[in-house]
Design an enzyme around this catalytic site. Structure first.
Site, mmCIF file in Angstrom:
data_model
loop_
_atom_site.group_PDB
_atom_site.id
_atom_site.type_symbol
_atom_site.label_atom_id
_atom_site.label_comp_id
_atom_site.label_asym_id
_atom_site.label_seq_id
_atom_site.Cartn_x
_atom_site.Cartn_y
_atom_site.Cartn_z
ATOM 1 C CE LYS A 1 -3.741 2.050 2.503
ATOM 2 N NZ LYS A 1 -4.734 1.804 3.840
ATOM 3 C CB SER B 1 -8.254 0.736 5.992
ATOM 4 O OG SER B 1 -9.009 2.119 5.734
ATOM 5 C CB SER C 1 -8.049 3.618 3.033
ATOM 6 O OG SER C 1 -7.408 3.089 3.892
HETATM 7 N N1 GLN Z 1 -13.034 4.343 6.421
HETATM 8 C C1 GLN Z 1 -12.208 4.803 7.787
HETATM 9 C C2 GLN Z 1 -11.950 6.104 7.665
HETATM 10 O O1 GLN Z 1 -12.391 6.605 6.599
HETATM 11 C C3 GLN Z 1 -11.197 3.767 7.998
HETATM 12 C C4 GLN Z 1 -9.863 3.960 7.468
HETATM 13 C C5 GLN Z 1 -8.839 3.399 7.608
HETATM 14 O O2 GLN Z 1 -8.898 2.285 8.127
HETATM 15 N N2 GLN Z 1 -7.819 3.754 7.527
HETATM 16 O O3 GLN Z 1 -11.378 6.699 8.446
#
Ligand code: GLN
Length: 480
Positions: free
Chosen positions: A79, A178, A154
């Site tokens: 990532k 995410s 994400s």
């Molecule tokens: N969707 C969640 C957010 O936008 C989690 C994101 C993540 O785990 N990096 O914060």
């Protein structure tokens, strides 16, 4: 050779039996990934030189008759919030469009030391903020299972490369879901380890008290192998744990008979009907393996989203202050004064979601509101953690859905941040508590969209979690 469905084990066997060399495997994996990538936009960048150099080292080990390290020759996606020395790391943001890190994240060092071959950097939401990968400054990722749908976020790119077969495993990061949510949307395994299990050194900080690095894979054994490689104390991250790292693969196949599973009642309301029926079927599979099932309650669940969006935005406003147009980043050319330079550099280069969170976070930390919001949220976070501790006095693991619904259409939720935030309702609690959680595939809807089942255990309970997931996979639960 068909790189699409390879597992770590098959790579090792192929190398050992000289069915292919690491060079041959890397060359065909890269060619396949480069040819397939335009369909999904899952990789932002390929690093063929680095990959081929890593492969050459593995071939040298083989020709010297040495033991193969655990990830020898395995094609991996990383990532793009995890730094790679000399290879551009953008965090999905325009503000880091040209950033070349001078060092490797510890997880990257460890997987390369274990013979892993990094093919490239995987697309993601800007600074890992999002649930659909639509917040990337470099375009959304398309779900390989259904190209008009999001892969989740994400870590959308990391999930997509494993689902698409353009990497055998990948690294993602999880702050509120995410890893697990994109794993569930793309039909792969995704693991969020205990907070502190894997060093965060070199993971560009989003919300430091919640950030985790973790694996994606096509089966449970590969996730266990990858986690073992990257886990363990690192003096570069003071929050990394000293606890020894078990050999997860050694206990994978142990029976789960008699294991006590809890179903938190708060997690089964408001599910899409097909999601509910898949998870219920999954639970039946676990019962057929001899697990007992009982209802439990995690009473503070309803406050989780609010708590998370106060704590994470507070940490964002502080962590993202470093991107100021001077260090790391794009500098605005339009400025006469220093403060204009800061304002314009940040204004021109951060996306809407990053700006929204910086503003919210600055607000909840401001004088007069700190106690009302930030401090209160920290207290509720403790209550959520205690909810889990109490549940684990009675049961060995919790079973829940990962997301209330399967992958949605690209564009469907972009204009409604609150709806987007609600997609993480079942994953955020585990992140706030810092416990290990994972998503395992649990069948597909009639439209062919994957559904993920979440397994959660107490702190450092990864062995139990993997055993359960492996038993489920072996019993055919993945096919649902
Ligand atoms: N969707 C969640 C957010 O936008 C989690 C994101 C993540 O785990 N990096 O914060």
């Amino acid at each position: 050779m068909d790189v699409r469905s390879l597992t770590i084990d098959q790579v090792q066997t192929g190398l050992r039996n000289k069915t292919f060399s690491a060079m041959e495997l890397t060359t065909s994996a890269l060619a396949f990934a480069q040819a397939e990538n335009p369909k999904t936009n899952a990789y932002l960048l390929f690093c063929p030189e680095r990959a081929l150099a890593a492969a050459a080292k593995v071939d040298e080990l083989i020709s010297n008759g040495e033991m193969l390290p655990p990830l020898a020759g395995v094609p991996i996606g990383v990532k793009d919030v995890i730094v790679t020395k000399g290879v551009r790391t953008t965090c999905g943001s325009k503000i880091l469009e040209k950033y070349i890190p001078p060092y490797n994240a510890t997880a990257v060092d460890r997987l390369e030391a274990a013979g892993g071959v990094i093919l490239g950097k995987a697309n993601c939401d800007e600074f890992a903020m999002g649930s659909s990968n639509e917040n990337s400054a470099f375009g959304p990722v398309r779900n390989p299972v259904a190209l008009d749908r999001v892969p989740g976020g994400s870590s959308g790119g990391s999930a997509a490369v494993v689902a698409q077969g353009t990497a055998v495993v990948s690294l993602g990061s999880d702050t509120g879901g995410s890893i697990r949510q994109p794993a569930s949307f793309c039909g792969v395994v995704g693991v969020t380890p205990t907070y502190g299990r894997v060093s965060r050194y070199g993971l560009v900080a989003f919300a430091s008290s919640l950030d985790h690095i973790g694996p994606f894979s096509r089966n449970v054994a590969d996730a266990a192998t990858l986690l073992k490689v990257i886990a363990g104390r690192d003096s570069m991250d003071a929050t990394s744990a000293f606890a020894p790292v078990p050999d997860y693969n050694a206990t994978l196949a142990q029976s789960v008979k008699g294991m006590r599973l809890g179903l938190p009642k708060e997690y089964f309301a408001g599910l899409a009907s097909e999601t509910a029926s898949k998870i219920n079927k999954g639970i039946e599979v676990l019962e057929s393996l001899g697990c007992t099932v009982e209802e439990v309650s995690l009473p503070h669940t309803e406050y989780a989203i609010a708590t998370y969006y106060i704590i994470c935005t507070a940490e964002v406003s502080s962590n993202l202050a470093r991107f100021d147009g001077v260090r790391y980043t794009a500098r605005s050319e339009k400025s006469d004064t220093l403060s204009d330079m800061y304002r314009n550099s940040r204004g021109e280069n951060f996306g809407a979601e990053a700006k929204r969170r910086i503003m919210l976070g600055t607000y909840v930390l401001s004088q007069g509101y700190y106690d009302a919001y930030y401090l209160k949220a920290q207290r509720v976070r403790n209550l959520i953690t205690q909810d889990f501790a109490k549940a684990f006095e009675k049961v060995d693991a919790l079973i829940t859905p990962v997301s209330p619904f399967p992958a949605f259409k690209i564009g469907e939720k972009v204009n409604d941040p609150v709806q987007m935030y609600l997609s993480d309702i079942y994953t955020i609690t585990g992140s706030l508590a810092g416990i290990p959680c994972m998503s395992v595939p649990c069948g597909n809807t009639v439209e062919g969209l994957p559904v993920g089942m979440q397994l959660l255990t107490k702190h450092f309970g990864e062995e139990t979690m993997f055993r359960l997931a492996y038993a489920f996979e072996t019993a055919g639960g993945f096919a649902g």
